[in-house]
Design a protein around this motif. Sequence first.
Motif, PDB file in Angstrom:
ATOM      1  N   MET A 169       5.299  11.291  -0.359  1.00  0.00           N
ATOM      2  CA  MET A 169       5.850  10.081   0.215  1.00  0.00           C
ATOM      3  C   MET A 169       7.352  10.245   0.451  1.00  0.00           C
ATOM      4  N   THR A 170       7.847   9.516   1.409  1.00  0.00           N
ATOM      5  CA  THR A 170       9.278   9.473   1.691  1.00  0.00           C
ATOM      6  C   THR A 170       9.841   8.183   1.095  1.00  0.00           C
ATOM      7  N   VAL A 171      10.883   8.305   0.305  1.00  0.00           N
ATOM      8  CA  VAL A 171      11.473   7.129  -0.342  1.00  0.00           C
ATOM      9  C   VAL A 171      12.577   6.560   0.535  1.00  0.00           C
ATOM     10  N   ASP A 172      12.501   5.260   0.757  1.00  0.00           N
ATOM     11  CA  ASP A 172      13.524   4.579   1.547  1.00  0.00           C
ATOM     12  C   ASP A 172      14.460   3.759   0.663  1.00  0.00           C
ATOM     13  N   HIS A 173      13.891   3.028  -0.286  1.00  0.00           N
ATOM     14  CA  HIS A 173      14.698   2.252  -1.216  1.00  0.00           C
ATOM     15  C   HIS A 173      13.879   1.986  -2.474  1.00  0.00           C
ATOM     16  N   ALA A 174      14.537   1.417  -3.481  1.00  0.00           N
ATOM     17  CA  ALA A 174      13.865   1.209  -4.760  1.00  0.00           C
ATOM     18  C   ALA A 174      14.497   0.029  -5.490  1.00  0.00           C
ATOM     19  N   SER A 175      13.727  -0.534  -6.408  1.00  0.00           N
ATOM     20  CA  SER A 175      14.218  -1.630  -7.237  1.00  0.00           C
ATOM     21  C   SER A 175      13.393  -1.679  -8.511  1.00  0.00           C
ATOM     22  N   GLY A 176      14.071  -1.735  -9.651  1.00  0.00           N
ATOM     23  CA  GLY A 176      13.349  -1.797 -10.917  1.00  0.00           C
ATOM     24  C   GLY A 176      12.463  -0.586 -11.128  1.00  0.00           C
ATOM     25  N   VAL A 177      11.160  -0.808 -11.235  1.00  0.00           N
ATOM     26  CA  VAL A 177      10.210   0.298 -11.418  1.00  0.00           C
ATOM     27  C   VAL A 177       9.387   0.512 -10.147  1.00  0.00           C
ATOM     28  N   HIS A 178       9.945   0.114  -9.020  1.00  0.00           N
ATOM     29  CA  HIS A 178       9.223   0.185  -7.756  1.00  0.00           C
ATOM     30  C   HIS A 178       9.989   1.020  -6.732  1.00  0.00           C
ATOM     31  N   TYR A 183       9.866   2.269  -2.524  1.00  0.00           N
ATOM     32  CA  TYR A 183       9.364   1.803  -1.234  1.00  0.00           C
ATOM     33  C   TYR A 183       9.549   2.885  -0.185  1.00  0.00           C
ATOM     34  N   ASP A 184       8.518   3.078   0.645  1.00  0.00           N
ATOM     35  CA  ASP A 184       8.636   4.049   1.729  1.00  0.00           C
ATOM     36  C   ASP A 184       9.243   3.363   2.962  1.00  0.00           C
ATOM     37  N   PRO A 185       9.518   4.101   4.042  1.00  0.00           N
ATOM     38  CA  PRO A 185      10.168   3.498   5.217  1.00  0.00           C
ATOM     39  C   PRO A 185       9.375   2.366   5.853  1.00  0.00           C
ATOM     40  N   ASP A 186       8.064   2.321   5.605  1.00  0.00           N
ATOM     41  CA  ASP A 186       7.242   1.238   6.163  1.00  0.00           C
ATOM     42  C   ASP A 186       7.164   0.030   5.238  1.00  0.00           C
ATOM     43  N   GLY A 187       7.859   0.104   4.108  1.00  0.00           N
ATOM     44  CA  GLY A 187       7.866  -1.020   3.176  1.00  0.00           C
ATOM     45  C   GLY A 187       6.740  -1.002   2.160  1.00  0.00           C
ATOM     46  N   ASN A 188       5.925   0.063   2.152  1.00  0.00           N
ATOM     47  CA  ASN A 188       4.858   0.161   1.157  1.00  0.00           C
ATOM     48  C   ASN A 188       5.462   0.402  -0.230  1.00  0.00           C
ATOM     49  N   GLU A 189       4.985  -0.337  -1.219  1.00  0.00           N
ATOM     50  CA  GLU A 189       5.530  -0.266  -2.568  1.00  0.00           C
ATOM     51  C   GLU A 189       4.700   0.662  -3.454  1.00  0.00           C
ATOM     52  N   TYR A 190       5.380   1.418  -4.300  1.00  0.00           N
ATOM     53  CA  TYR A 190       4.739   2.324  -5.247  1.00  0.00           C
ATOM     54  C   TYR A 190       5.262   2.017  -6.645  1.00  0.00           C
ATOM     55  N   LEU A 191       4.381   2.069  -7.638  1.00  0.00           N
ATOM     56  CA  LEU A 191       4.779   1.882  -9.022  1.00  0.00           C
ATOM     57  C   LEU A 191       5.260   3.231  -9.572  1.00  0.00           C
ATOM     58  N   ASP A 192       6.497   3.276 -10.017  1.00  0.00           N
ATOM     59  CA  ASP A 192       7.097   4.514 -10.511  1.00  0.00           C
ATOM     60  C   ASP A 192       6.812   4.669 -12.002  1.00  0.00           C
ATOM     61  N   VAL A 193       5.894   5.579 -12.318  1.00  0.00           N
ATOM     62  CA  VAL A 193       5.513   5.824 -13.705  1.00  0.00           C
ATOM     63  C   VAL A 193       5.931   7.245 -14.103  1.00  0.00           C
ATOM     64  N   LEU A 198      -4.156   8.678  -7.922  1.00  0.00           N
ATOM     65  CA  LEU A 198      -3.274   7.577  -8.297  1.00  0.00           C
ATOM     66  C   LEU A 198      -2.204   7.358  -7.232  1.00  0.00           C
ATOM     67  N   ARG A 199      -1.689   8.436  -6.682  1.00  0.00           N
ATOM     68  CA  ARG A 199      -0.687   8.292  -5.613  1.00  0.00           C
ATOM     69  C   ARG A 199      -1.270   7.559  -4.417  1.00  0.00           C
ATOM     70  N   GLU A 200      -2.541   7.842  -4.093  1.00  0.00           N
ATOM     71  CA  GLU A 200      -3.194   7.133  -2.999  1.00  0.00           C
ATOM     72  C   GLU A 200      -3.290   5.632  -3.294  1.00  0.00           C
ATOM     73  N   ARG A 201      -3.310   5.291  -4.567  1.00  0.00           N
ATOM     74  CA  ARG A 201      -3.359   3.895  -4.981  1.00  0.00           C
ATOM     75  C   ARG A 201      -1.948   3.371  -5.290  1.00  0.00           C
ATOM     76  N   ARG A 202      -0.958   4.159  -4.896  1.00  0.00           N
ATOM     77  CA  ARG A 202       0.461   3.803  -5.003  1.00  0.00           C
ATOM     78  C   ARG A 202       0.941   3.656  -6.439  1.00  0.00           C
TER      79      ARG A 202
END
Length: 406
Positions: free
Chosen positions: A1-10, A12-22, A355-359
């Motif tokens: 995935m390409t990271v565009d921005h982040a906040s807290g434990v999340h 986000y890619d350039p399309d705004g899709n959110e991923y949980l950062d574990v 798990l990555r496919e499930r963000r």
Amino acid sequence: MTVDHASGVHLYDPDGNEYLDVYNNVPCVGHAHPHVVEAVHAQMQRVNTNTRYLQPGLVDYAERLLATFPDELGHVMFTCSGSEANDLAMRVAHWHTGGTGVIVTANAYHGVTETVATFSPSLGQHVPLGPHVRLIPAPDPLRLGVSGAEFNAVMRASVQAAVDDLQRHGIAVAALITDCAFSSDGVHPDPTGWLAEAATVVREAGGLYIADEVQPGFGRLGDGWWGFMRHGVIPDIVTMGKPMGNGVPIAAAVFQPELLDSFGARIRYFNTFGGNSVSIAAAQAVFDVIEDEHLIANAQAVGRQIMAGLLSVTANDAAVAEVRGSGLFIGVDLVCDRERWTPDAALASEIVNRLRERRVLISASGVDGNILKIRPPMAFRAGDADRLLSEFDAVCTQLRSEGILH
């Protein structure tokens, strides 16, 4: 995935899709934490310079940091990265002991400078170990086949054998250096206690014990500020980095002061960016957040929640040899043969990717890549753990239905 921005434990890619950062331990108080952002921004508007100039913030932070250590550790030197901190620690060890021999665990990682890379076997066979380096086994009771006092005896004997072999080759011992969570070896924060015995062996041979807290430090293990404390040992040197500035480059080495008497008087050491004003402001803000948001206690509570959930989800899966960890540093050991504990890297990769496919983002560790590594920001809360466990359960259910997990 390409990271565009982040906040807290999340993330986000350039399309705004959110991923949980574990996985990401660097932004330990959470991505883009407003207190850290404001501290860095405010300091940038005032001044950013090096430690040649007197700065109250630098002294204040040094005193605050040192207050988290046992009284025996009372001097701090700042660098930009954990690699530099370990490089500096080894320079001091060489100078103080007159030795060059280094003892590390079998798949250790301690950094990427030319010196430190020679005792970082996890970098692979194309980065050869130095002739002054000796390996001891990972502290893995499962594969060593021992526990309790017998485990301590095996680990102590392995350190003694390394010392003896160095001396047999005319190499004096400089240091034993360990990551107190043994992350690259497959996440082994427990059992505790054996490091105190190992340190005794090394000191009797004239060497030092260096605790590498770059990954487990700042309370990640949920039991005090530093991993070595869990082992009942006081190191000669402690190094730290990664989460110290929440992504702003800053690291440090903390010493028993007498180690620096001769080194400080005779060796010129200066680090242009180490301890610069902005990095210190970031580190001070991280310290604030850890304390104000009770993140060490949070690491303990949420870590226990995750451990209990993983054990429940995988209770009937023979492929899961062990779930182990402390605080928010957890490993899931996957095998394809329980008689020999044969690592199953393919299964680990399958779980990580699904798990990555499930963000949900985790990784794998260990010499064979078969240990699921769960190491989120320390701001990871109970609700985040619920989501992780729900998605993990869904992936395991899917893999069982396909006959991949059993």
